[in-house]
Design a protein around this motif. Structure first.
Motif, PDB file in Angstrom:
ATOM      1  N   CYS A 208      27.703 -33.667  56.451  1.00 32.45           N
ATOM      2  CA  CYS A 208      27.406 -33.191  55.145  1.00 32.45           C
ATOM      3  C   CYS A 208      28.202 -33.728  54.128  1.00 32.45           C
ATOM      4  O   CYS A 208      27.694 -33.737  52.879  1.00 32.45           O
ATOM      5  CB  CYS A 208      27.668 -31.629  55.123  1.00 32.45           C
TER       6      CYS A 208
ATOM      7  N   GLU B 146      32.826 -24.183  55.231  1.00 35.37           N
ATOM      8  CA  GLU B 146      31.611 -23.660  54.350  1.00 35.37           C
ATOM      9  C   GLU B 146      30.389 -23.881  54.820  1.00 35.37           C
ATOM     10  O   GLU B 146      29.516 -23.006  54.793  1.00 35.37           O
ATOM     11  CB  GLU B 146      31.682 -24.854  53.223  1.00 35.37           C
ATOM     12  N   GLU B 147      30.132 -24.503  56.016  1.00 31.14           N
ATOM     13  CA  GLU B 147      29.090 -24.874  56.947  1.00 31.14           C
ATOM     14  C   GLU B 147      28.680 -23.339  57.473  1.00 31.14           C
ATOM     15  O   GLU B 147      27.310 -23.114  57.671  1.00 31.14           O
ATOM     16  CB  GLU B 147      29.226 -25.723  57.906  1.00 31.14           C
TER      17      GLU B 147
ATOM     18  N   HIS C 158      31.674 -33.726  53.665  1.00 28.71           N
ATOM     19  CA  HIS C 158      32.635 -33.043  53.172  1.00 28.71           C
ATOM     20  C   HIS C 158      33.844 -33.764  53.039  1.00 28.71           C
ATOM     21  O   HIS C 158      34.847 -33.695  52.455  1.00 28.71           O
ATOM     22  CB  HIS C 158      33.004 -31.494  53.891  1.00 28.71           C
TER      23      HIS C 158
ATOM     24  N   HIS D 167      23.151 -32.918  57.440  1.00 26.69           N
ATOM     25  CA  HIS D 167      23.001 -32.227  58.762  1.00 26.69           C
ATOM     26  C   HIS D 167      22.133 -32.952  59.843  1.00 26.69           C
ATOM     27  O   HIS D 167      21.518 -32.380  60.684  1.00 26.69           O
ATOM     28  CB  HIS D 167      22.504 -30.766  58.684  1.00 26.69           C
TER      29      HIS D 167
HETATM   30 ZN   LIG Z   1      26.334 -28.880  54.905  1.00 25.65          ZN
END
Ligand SMILES: [Zn+2]
Ligand SMILES: [Zn+2]
Length: 394
Positions: free
Chosen positions: A108, A143-144, A110, A365
């Motif tokens: 993603c 966060e996911e 991050h 993703h």
């Molecule tokens: Zn994500």
């Protein structure tokens, strides 16, 4: 009193570029899943410690790391958030810094957020003498799973904070471009379960039963009328019942049906209204038909809504870095983002950093996910300019 001129934003030098790439690649190669960001947190804490930050706390809201950098001039307190977790995927990209962990991947971006925040912390810590106010860095777990923001806030990370800012690198936005939504950034994302209860029995003797399948069928249809009759036609809403389970055989009346669904909207008040009404409508229908219904709210994040005044300051900062033509509008995204909790509690801004790689387009993703590393210095510069602007006491 007139405020002193703002500290200038410099182009990242060779050392900054090197740090950005090193952080990004080291973290990319060692991704960890939500709430398991032990080594990631350790990596971050070690670097922050070396900078001599004013205060650092580990283990905040799980594996979170919080660090303050105090300027020597008066100003506001701004929180910068960076999320730390990867996803349960196996990376396919053939790069030297490919994930060393089978089944876990920074899919993603991050790792990009972490590299930018770490380098921002280094830059600001060297400029304390000209820095107004205080910057707090919140390195957030999970966060996911939309699970990390709230525990950090509950642990007090927003105490004394005036404004919040965060970014997400975006693989569908060209590198060099930035999107700063004036208001709506992303949708709310709620998951819920409805357990419809009746009384089972012989399929040939329905009058001696309360058929949970018939009740569930009415509930599924009625819930769509919430979208068509209780939400403004101008307000996008999705109610999806993605899973329906009940019964065991063709000639047995089911005593129970379990429905699972998701609700998405861009409006916080509408979201609250609909969550309540989903439960009420199901209960009302089930009750009328001699059954009952239990509503369970499994998970949810509010919509991600920027403060228009803060977004405008961030937009100005972004224009100063990439130019007016490269700060582009984008339709709100139907995905969820738990930075929404920070924005619920404080005025702030979440912006998107273009990082589309060359070649075939990639989406977040997925095992093929890649990011154009040229977005790193741009992200750092926009973030630096925005934070300096938000610190300003006006
Ligand atoms: Zn994500
Ligand atoms: Zn993300």
């Amino acid at each position: 009193m007139a405020s002193k001129p703002r500290p200038a934003v410099h182009e990242p030098d060779a050392a900054a570029m090197q740090h950005l790439i090193t952080h990004r690649r080291e973290l990319h190669a060692a991704p960890e899943l939500s709430f398991k960001e032990i080594e990631t947190a350790h990596y971050i804490a070690e670097r922050l410690d070396a900078l001599g930050v004013d205060k650092m706390t580990k283990g905040v809201g799980g594996t979170g790391v919080v660090a303050d950098i105090r300027g020597e001039r008066p100003g506001r307190a701004v929180l910068v958030r960076a999320d730390m977790d990867g996803l349960p995927l196996t990376e396919t990209a053939d790069v030297p810094f490919r994930s060393r962990r089978a089944g876990v991947m920074h899919a993603c971006g991050h790792d990009v957020h972490l590299a930018i925040a770490l380098e921002l912390a280094r830059t600001l810590s060297q400029r304390r003498h000209e820095l107004p106010g205080m910057v707090r860095f919140a390195f957030q777990p999970a966060e996911e799973q939309a699970g990390g923001a709230k525990p950090m806030i509950d642990a007090g990370v927003l105490e004394g904070i005036d404004r919040v800012i965060g970014l997400h690198v975006w693989s569908q936005l060209p590198t060099g471009q930035v999107t700063v939504p004036p208001r709506v950034v992303m949708a709310s994302a709620d998951m819920f379960t409805l357990i419809i209860r009746g009384r089972g029995g012989h399929g040939a003797q329905p009058h001696l039963t309360v058929d949970a399948v018939v009740i569930a069928a009415e509930v599924v249809t009625a819930l769509q009328t919430l979208v068509s009759r209780e939400a403004s036609p101008m307000a996008p809403v999705v109610i999806t019942l993605g899973s329906v389970h009940g019964g065991s055989a063709a000639n047995i009346v089911a005593g129970e049906v379990v429905l699972q669904g998701t609700l998405r909207t861009f409006d916080a008040a509408l979201r609250r209204h609909l969550l309540e009404r989903i439960a009420q409508v199901a209960e009302g229908i089930a009750g009328t038909m001699r059954g009952s219904s239990d509503f369970r709210h499994d998970s949810g994040t509010p919509p991600t809504i920027n403060d228009p005044a803060i977004a405008s300051l961030v937009s100005e900062a972004a224009i100063g870095v990439v130019g007016k033509d490269a700060v582009v509008p984008m339709e709100p995204l139907m995905v969820g983002e738990d930075f929404a909790y920070f924005l619920e509690a404080r005025p702030g801004c979440f912006f998107l950093l273009g990082g589309a790689p060359e070649g075939a387009p990639v989406v977040h993703h997925t095992p093929e996910f890649r990011i154009d590393e040229r977005c790193l210095p741009i992200g750092l510069q926009v973030m630096t300019a925005a934070v300096l602007r938000l610190l300003q006491p006006d």
